[in-house]
Design a protein around this motif. Structure first.
Motif, short mmCIF file in Angstrom:
data_model
loop_
_atom_site.label_atom_id
_atom_site.label_comp_id
_atom_site.label_asym_id
_atom_site.label_seq_id
_atom_site.Cartn_x
_atom_site.Cartn_y
_atom_site.Cartn_z
N THR A 1 60.13 40.27 37.54
CA THR A 1 60.87 40.87 35.94
C THR A 1 60.48 40.41 35.00
O THR A 1 60.56 41.06 34.09
N GLN A 2 61.30 38.61 34.89
CA GLN A 2 60.99 37.55 33.73
C GLN A 2 60.43 37.78 33.25
O GLN A 2 59.76 37.61 31.76
N PHE A 3 59.05 37.52 34.17
CA PHE A 3 57.37 37.51 33.59
C PHE A 3 57.16 38.39 32.29
O PHE A 3 56.62 38.25 32.06
N ILE A 4 57.06 39.78 33.40
CA ILE A 4 57.18 40.49 32.33
C ILE A 4 57.43 41.16 31.41
O ILE A 4 57.39 41.30 30.44
N TYR A 5 59.19 40.33 31.25
CA TYR A 5 59.17 40.90 30.15
C TYR A 5 59.20 39.94 29.08
O TYR A 5 59.38 40.18 27.66
N ILE A 6 58.96 39.07 29.15
CA ILE A 6 58.15 37.97 28.98
C ILE A 6 56.63 37.95 28.05
O ILE A 6 56.23 38.17 26.95
N LEU A 7 56.29 38.99 28.88
CA LEU A 7 54.97 39.75 28.35
C LEU A 7 54.94 40.23 27.04
O LEU A 7 54.32 40.95 26.43
N ALA A 8 55.90 41.42 27.73
CA ALA A 8 56.30 42.64 26.93
C ALA A 8 56.40 42.60 25.50
O ALA A 8 56.31 42.97 24.75
N ILE A 9 57.67 41.28 25.55
CA ILE A 9 58.22 40.61 24.04
C ILE A 9 56.86 40.33 23.04
O ILE A 9 57.18 40.28 22.08
N HIS A 10 56.45 39.34 23.65
CA HIS A 10 54.99 38.58 23.12
C HIS A 10 53.81 39.71 22.98
O HIS A 10 52.92 39.46 21.91
N GLY A 11 53.82 40.85 23.47
CA GLY A 11 52.80 41.41 23.38
C GLY A 11 52.93 42.46 22.43
O GLY A 11 51.65 43.28 21.50
N ALA A 12 54.29 43.08 22.50
CA ALA A 12 54.59 43.70 20.98
C ALA A 12 54.15 42.56 19.60
O ALA A 12 54.12 43.93 18.68
N ALA A 13 54.35 41.54 19.72
CA ALA A 13 54.19 40.72 18.53
C ALA A 13 52.66 40.19 18.56
O ALA A 13 52.50 40.41 17.45
N SER A 14 51.69 40.85 19.78
CA SER A 14 50.50 40.13 19.60
C SER A 14 49.76 41.29 18.47
O SER A 14 48.41 41.01 18.65
N VAL A 15 50.27 43.10 18.71
CA VAL A 15 48.92 43.98 18.46
C VAL A 15 49.38 43.73 16.83
O VAL A 15 50.20 43.67 16.22
N PRO A 16 47.97 43.87 15.82
CA PRO A 16 47.60 43.57 14.93
C PRO A 16 48.59 45.15 14.63
O PRO A 16 48.29 46.08 14.84
N ARG A 17 48.27 45.07 12.60
CA ARG A 17 49.11 45.67 11.80
C ARG A 17 47.61 46.55 11.41
O ARG A 17 47.01 45.91 11.20
N THR A 18 47.19 48.33 11.81
CA THR A 18 45.62 48.37 11.48
C THR A 18 46.18 49.21 9.58
O THR A 18 45.69 49.03 9.01
#
Length: 165
Positions: free
Chosen positions: A144-161
């Motif tokens: 669950t800690q790994f999934i949390y890390i992926l969630a916060i980094h995934g939100a940061a890596s989404v480019p602005r359209t």
């Protein structure tokens, strides 16, 4: 941060991880208290027993002492990680990400270390129900800690359209 779809997932994982880290800390505190109360007793001549270990635990097996110590360290850092993560989820922008991510990664690596010791303790077999609970929680927390890390980094890596003015 453009992507707010992962914010509820990150918040849920923070709450789950915080509660689980508190439970691990409570069980680890019980184990340390029991080890102190029922550990080796130094005799009147102040001589240590032949096989003295400073992290001897009367319950469990030879890996229990190392497991409990590292589980306590992981649980304290993990709880602190959750507190830093709450601030990040509340603000949810790129300026709050580095602190939340760095503490989360440190907590995850310590949790992996404690999980490895839990696996060694499982292999050695002799342990009680509280230690089994702590082992299970650390194995779940490593995921669950790994999934949390992926969630916060995934939100940061989404480019602005598109940009708003």
């Amino acid at each position: 941060m453009a992507n707010t779809q992962l914010k509820p997932l990150a918040g849920l994982l923070l709450l789950l991880n915080f509660c689980m880290y508190l439970i691990v800390a409570a069980i680890g505190g019980w184990a340390i208290n029991r080890a102190i109360d029922h550990g080796f007793v130094i005799g009147p001549g102040l001589e240590l027993p032949a096989h003295f270990s400073p992290i001897y635990f009367p319950m469990g097996n030879a890996a229990t002492g190392f497991f409990v110590v590292f589980a306590m360290i992981a649980s304290v850092v993990g709880a602190a990680s959750s507190l830093a993560g709450i601030n990040h989820v509340r603000l949810w922008h790129a300026d709050s990400l580095p602190s939340a991510a760095s503490v989360a990664i440190m907590a995850w690596t310590l949790t992996l270390l404690a999980m490895g010791l839990a696996c060694k303790e499982i292999e050695r077999e002799i342990r009680n129900a509280r230690l089994r609970t702590m082992e299970a929680f650390l194995i779940i927390l490593s995921a669950t800690q790994f999934i949390y890390i992926l969630a916060i980094h995934g939100a940061a890596s989404v480019p602005r359209t598109h940009q708003t003015r």
